[in-house]
Structures are given as C-alpha cells and as structure tokens.
Design an enzyme around this catalytic site. Structure first.
Site, PDB file in Angstrom:
ATOM      1  N   ASP A 106       0.898  -1.111  -0.157  1.00  0.00           N
ATOM      2  CA  ASP A 106      -0.194  -0.075   0.070  1.00  0.00           C
ATOM      3  C   ASP A 106       0.841   1.363  -0.110  1.00  0.00           C
ATOM      4  O   ASP A 106       1.539   1.344  -0.802  1.00  0.00           O
ATOM      5  CB  ASP A 106      -1.012  -0.104   1.190  1.00  0.00           C
ATOM      6  CG  ASP A 106      -2.033   0.981   1.138  1.00  0.00           C
ATOM      7  OD1 ASP A 106      -3.085   0.809   0.576  1.00  0.00           O
ATOM      8  OD2 ASP A 106      -1.598   2.156   1.948  1.00  0.00           O
ATOM      9  N   HIS A 291      -7.318  -6.456  -0.830  1.00  0.00           N
ATOM     10  CA  HIS A 291      -6.191  -5.692  -0.752  1.00  0.00           C
ATOM     11  C   HIS A 291      -5.012  -5.997   0.177  1.00  0.00           C
ATOM     12  O   HIS A 291      -4.014  -5.543   0.285  1.00  0.00           O
ATOM     13  CB  HIS A 291      -6.718  -4.279  -0.349  1.00  0.00           C
ATOM     14  CG  HIS A 291      -5.899  -3.184  -0.158  1.00  0.00           C
ATOM     15  ND1 HIS A 291      -5.038  -2.653  -1.196  1.00  0.00           N
ATOM     16  CD2 HIS A 291      -5.372  -2.434   0.741  1.00  0.00           C
ATOM     17  CE1 HIS A 291      -4.404  -1.714  -0.761  1.00  0.00           C
ATOM     18  NE2 HIS A 291      -4.431  -1.411   0.474  1.00  0.00           N
TER      19      HIS A 291
END
Length: 316
Positions: A106, A291
């Site tokens: 991320d 994610h």
C-alpha cells in the site's frame, strides 16, 4: 480468517532522521525492511517475520512516522516522500547496513518505489504489494482524481477537507478498522453506492461487506495502536501527493533494481499497466485475494517472496 498469528518481536525506539520510530526487528543476515501502508502498523507483517528470519535474513519492521507510538510531527509537509525515505535510510544506518531489500504494501509500496528512484545506491532490490509504480504523468494526482472521481473520492476528501475524516475515524477506531479489514467481499453482490465519503460511511456501518480478516485479538493490536496515535499522521501521507509530485520531477522514471510485484486479484487498487517500462527487471504475480495481501494470503506471499529472494538476494 487466518490462523492465530505467530509471536511478534518487541519494539525498540530508534532515533532516525530527527524523529524516533518504534521498530520491531529480528534475525541476523542480509537486511530486509518491511514497510506498512494505511491504515496499518508494523504488525501487518506478523506472518512474514518468522519465515524470513528462518531463511537467514535480518528483518526490520518499523511503525512508520505518524503510526502507533512512533513520532508524529505536526507539520503536514513532514510526511512527504523525502522525509519518509530518509526515515528508512536512518534505520539502515542504525543497524550498520549500506543497502537492503525494501518490501512495501500500500503506501509502503509508494515509499519504496520512491526510495529506489531517489536513493538507488541504498537499495538492493524492491518487493511491493498492491500498489504498482505510479507514473508521474503531466498533472498532479489530487487535482486529476478530483476531476475524474469527484470530491468524495477518499484521497481528494483527505486533501480538500482536512481534519474531517481524521475526526470521524477517531470516533471509534476499532469499529472503523474492523469494517475496513475485511476479505472475500467479492463473493457478495456489490453494495449500492451511498452519498458521502465511503470511508466515513464505513465508520458507522453495521453491515460491512465480506468476512473479518483477523481475529478479535489481532484486531485489538491495531485498535490500540490507532487509539494511541489517532489517524491524522497516517492521513498526512495522503496530503503530500501534490508535494511529492513536485519533489519527484527531477528524478528519471527508471528503476533498475530487481523487483517483485504482487497483486491481489480482487484489490480495488488497479494492477500496473506496462510496469516493465519503468521497472524492466520486475516479476509480477497475482494472488486470489483483496487488498490486504500479506495478511489474506500469508503462505502464498511468503512463498513468492522467498523464491524471489533466493534468486536475487540469497541469504549469506
């Protein structure tokens, strides 16, 4: 939900780049620096540390600036990519290393890509999860996203309405984190779009999509960290997208290091488009997850990382 998390090494406070970071480290050997994203902490790498140490590496895992008990400067510009990169270089200096392989997820991936551009002589290789290298293009990102995605797109909202999202998340950190840390949402019909900023809506939702990603005990670790730090420090990283766009103007978009890029098939973050044009030595893989790749698919993530390390950065 994953099996019970392994034991996590204790943190040590380390001075670097004018601040103090809370850093977890273990093992001996060639260094790996694991860089978390938002809204995460070092504990996001709990499934990776033991396998990497057992393979013969020293693993350095900071709570980055603005997170957990690490320092959180007040100035927004203190969270630009230059500061974040120098934090990591200071950790290398502290442990006596000239270079390391840096691993990012991320926002951690964004920092690692920038580090390889800005300080290539301190990087032996790059392993990134979820976020591919973001091409600079001709217009700064926040304005572009505002034009394309509107004022409620979360990054635009963070920049245009400072403090609003921070306060909303601070209302109930545990509920917000429990609602955002989900998996298998792709198995359910898409939710009807709601007015307002989606992440703020998530704070108050009693019916989030998907399944819990982690146990209540694991979620407690994240909740305590954000109850301590609040959310402003981490969100300030987003408030530097425009500043970073200007800071990176003088660096050629070419990363010559060996690199590994791991995507989640159901991640909302788009996969890279022609990533090899910027990172010619990159290997790209995808896993059937969302994610939170290294937490959703820890064994697969570890296998890909260890195989790549064996080819490009073997333990001594």
């Amino acid at each position: 939900m994953n099996a019970q998390a392994p034991k996590f090494p204790q943190a040590t406070n380390i001075a670097t780049n004018g601040i103090t970071l809370s850093v977890h480290s273990a093992g001996e050997g060639r260094p790996l620096v694991l860089c978390h994203g938002w809204p995460e902490i070092a504990y996001s790498w709990r499934f990776q540390i033991a396998p990497l140490v057992e393979a013969g590496y020293q693993v350095i895992v900071p709570n980055q600036r603005g997170y957990a008990t690490s320092d959180a400067p007040d100035a927004v510009e203190a969270y630009d990519c230059s500061h974040l990169c120098h934090d990591l270089l200071g950790l290398l200096d502290h442990f006596g290393h000239e270079k390391a392989v840096f691993v990012g997820h991320d926002w951690g991936a964004i920092v690692v890509w920038n580090l390889a551009l800005m300080h290539p002589n301190r990087v032996s290789g790059v392993i990134n999860l979820s976020v591919p290298y973001m091409r600079r293009e001709t217009s700064e990102w926040v304005g572009f996203w505002e034009k394309m995605l509107g004022p409620d797109f979360y990054i635009v909202h963070f920049n245009r309405q400072p403090g609003v999202a921070d306060a909303a998340f601070d209302e109930n950190p545990r509920k917000f984190l429990g609602n955002i840390y989900r998996t298998k949402a792709w198995l359910e019909p898409p939710a009807e779009p709601q007015p307002g900023m989606p992440f703020i809506n998530l704070v108050r939702s009693d019916s989030p999509h998907g399944e819990p990603l982690m146990s209540e005990t694991e979620l407690d670790v994240f909740a305590r960290a954000f109850e301590t730090s609040g959310f402003t420090g981490g969100i300030n990283w987003y408030r530097n997208f425009t500043r970073n766009w200007h800071l990176m103007a003088d660096f050629p978009e070419r990363i010559e290091h060996p690199a590994l890029m791991i995507y989640g098939d159901y991640d909302a973050v788009p996969k890279g488009n022609n990533l090899q044009e910027v990172v010619p030595l990159v290997e790209e893989h995808s896993l059937p997850c969302g994610h939170w790749i290294q937490q959703e698919r820890p064994e697969d993530t570890n296998r890909l990382i260890l195989e790549w390390l064996g080819r490009h950065y073997p333990a001594l």
